[in-house]
Scaffold this motif. Structure first.
Motif: not given
Length: 493
Positions: A231, A235, A240
């Motif tokens: 992240g 993100w 992620t």
């Protein structure tokens, strides 16, 4: 005369018995000290490892994170393996695996190899402390159990103080490989002493092993930690989201599996006690704020302030000193006034110390940082002792032995998540601040600002723990009963 001879014989038998206890205790202390020491020595070496492998902090932090995750994976298996294979045998094999992993770490040529070998270390080291504590409890006579277990706590206090200094000295005057190679002679001594003096405890019938939990738990926590680490880059990236979504689904399956089994890998039904839940959540928050920033200080001192590894280890001593001073005081305070007063005092110190670090500037005096470290260590000593005791007191008596693996394993998981989160956040802030170098006065100021912002994030988390501390109360003596596969709390919690 006969009475005199009988008394003399009794004293000789007692002396011989104590000598055997001391030798057995020494074997356990050697193994435990080595594992706890290794948890602290690597932190000082991280900046050196980043340069040596020409890698990034985001990758090298996995040498710490993977180690703590592997610890959490095997801690719940300690009781089962002791019953199945014998405590002495598992203890000695664990020290051997840890020692072998240490030697392999010193031989690593890539970050990926180092991370894999650290996992082997963790798989061995995770069993040493819980099995060692159980053996000490069984070795010690009841009337001397308190003082002997207190002796067992010595490495837990000394290792965090000696670790950074020893690591700094080895990295600076030898090489980083020696922070791992030093475990070889210590491990051999531990195995030889343990094999000779540890008694062979009788085995018990091992309970059914929760295979599903053993697979789902580590898989879920590793993927979630990976997602949090990724992240820091983005993100919304595939890596992620895959880590967080698949890890979250595995965690949900793990929780359901634990709740459905009579003898789960981790006893989650105890969360029906509100006193226990408040205590362990407060513990997790404190550990996130404290242990998540454990890598920040060595990085700040070496990469930004340009202190040597040995100087860094010495600068970090006030934190260990504060913990050693206030942990015994917290125990006495707990006996007199309960968990809330020392916990609130400790969380105030932790929050204050982290907020103080958020005002970091390029010209901040070293004395300011060392005073802050003393605050953090003092707060940890007050908070950790109080919370650990409170959580045990809030556990239904028939579940205490099954809750200890839960608290130990969860501490390692929380530490892993926190380290991944804070190092990722630091990396992202470093990138953002360096991109604004045109408006910044210097790269040094951009770097210092990134650390200050990360400490501020940790301080905000610590404040949440401080607020929760006011809701910690002395556990009521409620009768907790098993009803089928669940717990019912008669106190209405």
């Amino acid at each position: 005369m006969s009475n005199h001879l009988a008394a003399q014989t009794l004293r000789e038998q007692e002396s011989f018995s104590m000598k055997r206890i001391v030798a057995s205790l020494l074997a356990v202390v050697i193994g435990t000290f080595m594992v706890i020491l290794d948890s602290t020595v690597v932190n000082i070496a991280i900046p050196t490892l980043v340069d040596y492998f020409d890698s990034s902090l985001r990758i090298l932090q996995w040498s710490v994170t993977a180690y703590t995750l592997s610890l959490s994976a095997v801690i719940p298996l300690a009781g089962w393996m002791s019953d199945k294979l014998g405590a002495k045998r598992v203890f000695l094999v664990s020290i051997g695996l840890f020692t072998a992993g240490s030697v392999l770490c010193a031989m690593a040529h890539t970050p990926q190899q180092l991370i894999f070998y650290r996992i082997l270390q963790g798989l061995g080291g995770g069993l040493v402390s819980p099995i060692g504590m159980a053996m000490v409890y069984r070795i010690a006579p009841p009337e001397k159990r308190g003082s002997i277990i207190g002796m067992f706590g010595i490495p837990m206090l000394l290792a965090p103080a000696l670790g950074p200094v020893l690591s700094g000295w080895l990295v600076e005057y030898a090489s980083w490989q020696w922070i791992f190679l030093i475990n070889l002679p210590v491990g051999i001594v531990g195995i030889v002493v343990g094999n000779k003096f540890l008694p062979s405890f009788p085995r018990h019938e091992a309970p059914a092993l929760d295979i599903a939990g053993m697979i789902l738990g580590p898989f879920a926590f590793a993927l979630i930690t990976f997602g949090i680490s990724e992240g820091s880059v983005s993100w919304t990236s595939t890596r992620t989201l895959s880590g967080l979504i698949i890890g979250g689904a595995a965690l949900a399956c793990f929780i359901i599996s634990c709740l459905m089994k009579k003898q789960p890998l981790l006893e989650l039904r105890v969360f029906k006690s509100s006193d226990f839940t408040r205590g362990i959540v407060a513990s997790w928050i404190m550990q996130t704020a404290l242990f998540g920033t454990v890598l920040l200080f060595p990085l700040l001192l070496q990469q930004v302030k340009h202190y040597s590894p040995l100087a860094t280890g010495l600068i970090l001593l006030p934190q260990a000193a504060g913990s050693m001073i206030f942990m015994p005081l917290a125990g006495r305070m707990f006996d007199k006034v309960g968990a809330r007063p020392p916990l609130i005092a400790g969380m105030i110190l932790i929050s204050s110390g982290l907020f103080a670090m958020s005002f970091l500037r390029p010209d901040t005096p070293l004395a300011y940082m060392m005073a802050t470290l003393f605050l953090l260590g003092s707060g940890m000593g007050l908070s950790m002792m109080s919370l650990n005791t409170h959580v045990l007191n809030a556990t239904p008596p028939h579940l205490v032995s099954r809750v200890t693996p839960l608290t130990s394993a969860s501490q390692q998981v929380v530490t892993s998540l926190a380290i991944a989160g804070f190092t990722g956040y630091l990396s992202s802030r470093m990138t953002a601040n360096m991109n604004q170098i045109a408006v910044a006065k210097s790269p040094l100021e951009a770097g210092i600002t990134s650390f200050a912002e990360t400490f501020f994030a940790a301080a905000c988390i610590a404040c949440a723990g401080l607020l929760l501390s006011f809701f910690i109360r002395k556990p009521k003596l409620a009768k907790m009963e098993m009803a089928g596969s669940g717990l019912t709390d008669d106190a209405g919690h």
